[in-house]
Write an enzyme that holds these catalytic residues in place. Structure first.
Site, PDB file in Angstrom:
ATOM      1  N   HIS A  45      79.321  51.674  70.945  1.00 28.74           N
ATOM      2  CA  HIS A  45      77.890  51.979  70.960  1.00 28.74           C
ATOM      3  C   HIS A  45      77.686  53.186  71.873  1.00 28.74           C
ATOM      4  CE1 HIS A  45      78.822  48.909  74.066  1.00 28.74           C
ATOM      5  NE2 HIS A  45      78.319  49.850  74.824  1.00 28.74           N
ATOM      6  N   HIS A 129      78.346  59.561  74.347  1.00 27.14           N
ATOM      7  CA  HIS A 129      79.735  59.222  74.068  1.00 27.14           C
ATOM      8  C   HIS A 129      79.845  57.747  73.712  1.00 27.14           C
ATOM      9  CE1 HIS A 129      79.346  57.949  78.232  1.00 27.14           C
ATOM     10  NE2 HIS A 129      80.373  57.137  78.021  1.00 27.14           N
TER      11      HIS A 129
END
EC number: 3.1.4.58
Length: 190
Positions: A45, A129
């Site tokens: 995620h 990221h």
């Protein structure tokens, strides 16, 4: 008083995660891959703001503030793109798309938590990221970032802000992964 470990996130849709899993699979054959702790699919995620351990009594105010943050932020296009690393400890996949809006959502989620009374660290410029692997020691992650550097994932429309609970793995259990559960999610835009 009950406390819950929480963070806000953008969750990629299942087809994007399957596509990423296929791209990451060859990395497991590279030298040094067996020394890395690979993130399972449930842990993939884009964290926007880490909130830490949150007291139950703060949750109603936090929910309403995050809902406002989501409603004030339009939906935006996103895709998993390329790879990078934080030193020799964290290997990650990056993002492409409307990163300005994603950063704005991260700032708003951070501010919502702070205004709800959570002791937030100073907000730094957000680097989108998705963590793929971690190393306990400094590792040479350059071959992994090079192998995944050209990855261009499918495009999707990010339509919600998620509040996620994380339960840390049990120490000493080989292969144990953190567990994640979406507590609430709010649609972006009005």
């Amino acid at each position: 008083m009950s406390r819950t470990r929480l963070f806000t996130a953008v969750l990629p849709p299942d087809p994007a995660l399957r596509e990423l899993r296929r791209a990451v699979a060859p990395l497991h054959a590279l030298p040094g891959a067996d020394a890395l702790r690979w993130t399972g699919p449930a842990g993939r995620h884009f964290t926007l703001a880490f909130l830490g351990n949150v007291d139950e009594e703060v949750l109603p105010d936090l929910y309403s503030r995050l809902e406002r943050a989501a409603h004030r932020t339009p939906a935006f296009p996103l895709r998993v793109h390329g790879a990078g690393r934080f030193g020799g400890r964290v290997l990650w996949a990056g993002a492409a798309g409307d990163l300005d809006t994603m950063r704005l959502l991260a700032e708003r989620a951070h501010a919502a938590a702070r205004r709800a009374g959570l002791p937030m660290e100073e907000h730094r410029r957000y680097t989108p990221h998705l963590t793929l692997a971690r190393s306990r020691d400094e590792a040479d992650l350059a071959p992994f970032t090079a192998a995944l550097g050209g990855f261009e994932g499918m495009r999707w429309e990010t339509g919600e802000l998620s509040l996620v609970r994380s339960d840390l793995p049990v120490d000493g259990v080989p292969g144990e992964q953190p567990r994640y559960e979406v507590v609430r999610a709010w649609p972006l835009g009005r």
